[in-house]
Scaffold this active site. Sequence first.
Site, mmCIF file in Angstrom:
data_model
loop_
_atom_site.group_PDB
_atom_site.id
_atom_site.type_symbol
_atom_site.label_atom_id
_atom_site.label_comp_id
_atom_site.label_asym_id
_atom_site.label_seq_id
_atom_site.Cartn_x
_atom_site.Cartn_y
_atom_site.Cartn_z
ATOM 1 N N GLY A 10 -75.545 64.517 62.193
ATOM 2 C CA GLY A 10 -74.780 65.659 61.704
ATOM 3 C C GLY A 10 -75.188 66.043 60.295
ATOM 4 O O GLY A 10 -76.067 65.424 59.682
ATOM 5 N N ALA A 65 -67.592 63.551 63.808
ATOM 6 C CA ALA A 65 -66.361 64.321 63.981
ATOM 7 C C ALA A 65 -66.560 65.377 65.060
ATOM 8 O O ALA A 65 -67.673 65.849 65.293
ATOM 9 C CB ALA A 65 -65.950 64.991 62.673
ATOM 10 N N TYR A 66 -65.474 65.733 65.696
ATOM 11 C CA TYR A 66 -65.421 66.894 66.589
ATOM 12 C C TYR A 66 -65.025 68.062 65.699
ATOM 13 O O TYR A 66 -63.888 68.154 65.248
ATOM 14 C CB TYR A 66 -64.383 66.659 67.683
ATOM 15 C CG TYR A 66 -64.295 67.726 68.747
ATOM 16 C CD1 TYR A 66 -64.712 67.469 70.049
ATOM 17 C CD2 TYR A 66 -63.756 68.979 68.472
ATOM 18 C CE1 TYR A 66 -64.617 68.445 71.046
ATOM 19 C CE2 TYR A 66 -63.655 69.945 69.451
ATOM 20 C CZ TYR A 66 -64.084 69.673 70.735
ATOM 21 O OH TYR A 66 -63.973 70.638 71.715
ATOM 22 N N THR A 67 -65.956 68.961 65.414
ATOM 23 C CA THR A 67 -65.717 69.992 64.395
ATOM 24 C C THR A 67 -65.628 71.412 64.948
ATOM 25 O O THR A 67 -65.519 72.357 64.171
ATOM 26 C CB THR A 67 -66.825 69.956 63.329
ATOM 27 O OG1 THR A 67 -68.095 70.127 63.966
ATOM 28 C CG2 THR A 67 -66.798 68.641 62.568
ATOM 29 N N ASP A 107 -59.680 69.610 54.976
ATOM 30 C CA ASP A 107 -58.595 70.424 54.435
ATOM 31 C C ASP A 107 -57.639 70.920 55.521
ATOM 32 O O ASP A 107 -56.516 71.324 55.232
ATOM 33 C CB ASP A 107 -59.171 71.630 53.694
ATOM 34 C CG ASP A 107 -59.980 72.540 54.607
ATOM 35 O OD1 ASP A 107 -60.995 72.046 55.163
ATOM 36 O OD2 ASP A 107 -59.628 73.722 54.788
ATOM 37 N N TYR A 130 -57.512 70.803 65.710
ATOM 38 C CA TYR A 130 -58.490 70.111 64.867
ATOM 39 C C TYR A 130 -57.796 69.363 63.736
ATOM 40 O O TYR A 130 -58.023 68.168 63.518
ATOM 41 C CB TYR A 130 -59.496 71.119 64.306
ATOM 42 C CG TYR A 130 -60.451 70.546 63.291
ATOM 43 C CD1 TYR A 130 -61.366 69.559 63.653
ATOM 44 C CD2 TYR A 130 -60.444 70.999 61.968
ATOM 45 C CE1 TYR A 130 -62.243 69.027 62.714
ATOM 46 C CE2 TYR A 130 -61.325 70.486 61.034
ATOM 47 C CZ TYR A 130 -62.220 69.490 61.412
ATOM 48 O OH TYR A 130 -63.087 68.973 60.481
ATOM 49 N N TRP A 155 -65.235 73.425 54.032
ATOM 50 C CA TRP A 155 -66.302 74.440 54.037
ATOM 51 C C TRP A 155 -67.685 73.802 53.878
ATOM 52 O O TRP A 155 -68.531 74.271 53.117
ATOM 53 C CB TRP A 155 -66.063 75.467 52.946
ATOM 54 C CG TRP A 155 -64.833 76.311 53.099
ATOM 55 C CD1 TRP A 155 -63.689 75.999 53.770
ATOM 56 C CD2 TRP A 155 -64.630 77.634 52.559
ATOM 57 N NE1 TRP A 155 -62.784 77.026 53.684
ATOM 58 C CE2 TRP A 155 -63.332 78.043 52.941
ATOM 59 C CE3 TRP A 155 -65.399 78.491 51.783
ATOM 60 C CZ2 TRP A 155 -62.796 79.297 52.582
ATOM 61 C CZ3 TRP A 155 -64.876 79.721 51.420
ATOM 62 C CH2 TRP A 155 -63.592 80.125 51.823
#
Length: 292
Positions: A10, A65-67, A107, A130, A155
């Site tokens: 990633g 992570a599952y983003t 965040d 999420y 971000w």
Amino acid sequence: MKIVVTGALGQLGQEIMKLAAGSEHEFVFTDIRATDNVSLLDITDADAVDAFVGKDVDVIVNCAAYTDVNKAESDEESARQINAAAAGILASAAAKADALLIHVSTDYVFDGTSTVPYREDCLPAPTGAYGRTKLEGERLVQESGCRYMIFRTAWLYSLSGRNFFLTMVNKTAELPQMKVVFDQTGTPTYAGDLAYLISHIIENGLLDRTGIYHYTDEGVCSWYDFAKEINSLVGHTCNVMPCRTEDYPTPAKRPHYSVLDKAKVRGTFGIEIPHWRDSLVMAVNEYMNTEE
């Protein structure tokens, strides 16, 4: 020391891999698929994780992570397996090995209704799948009994994977004009900057400074401001125009305000955090050099 990094393919994992090339420590990189430099490890498989980590690991860095924020709304269970259950599995393995777990969060654990930067002790209130699954992961880490550092970021972008930076580079090259939301505010964060912080902690042996921290680059902007700056720096002539969130509906509700307070991370680790524009200039220069 021996350091295991998950999610190595990633954005953040690749940046840590670059920095690890100059380290005296032993780094083992893992992901759900193997490459020449990355070992196969399914972090949702507790037995596999326990066998892989064993007893001789000093630090686990969880970059996995599952983003896909929108897809998580219709497939929350898949997001939960990676963002929550796997975090708990890694934390359990860290506890058994007496290793430090460095876990990356988001965040999105907040609801985005604040008007001042979120501190680490602000009450989480995620509004979507999420954020819920990432908050569950944080809590499983905290309840595991392992030593941990949780870094909430926002971000995140780099020159690899899927992210806003690369999307805007491509879109502004293709389109004569486009609209980007101006009423969502936060801080673009170059993955290389967060990777540097993690490397700084490992290389300087700051492993006892456990807890939850917020880390992004410095400064504040909207997605519209970020897109305009990308368009300008790469030399494209796309007319980037502002629009409201309501003009661009998505399955997941985005936070209107995602600015994180970095006072704790600066004071604890003695680092200087670059402004998002300065890091963006560096990222664009690197991008332009790779395109030549």
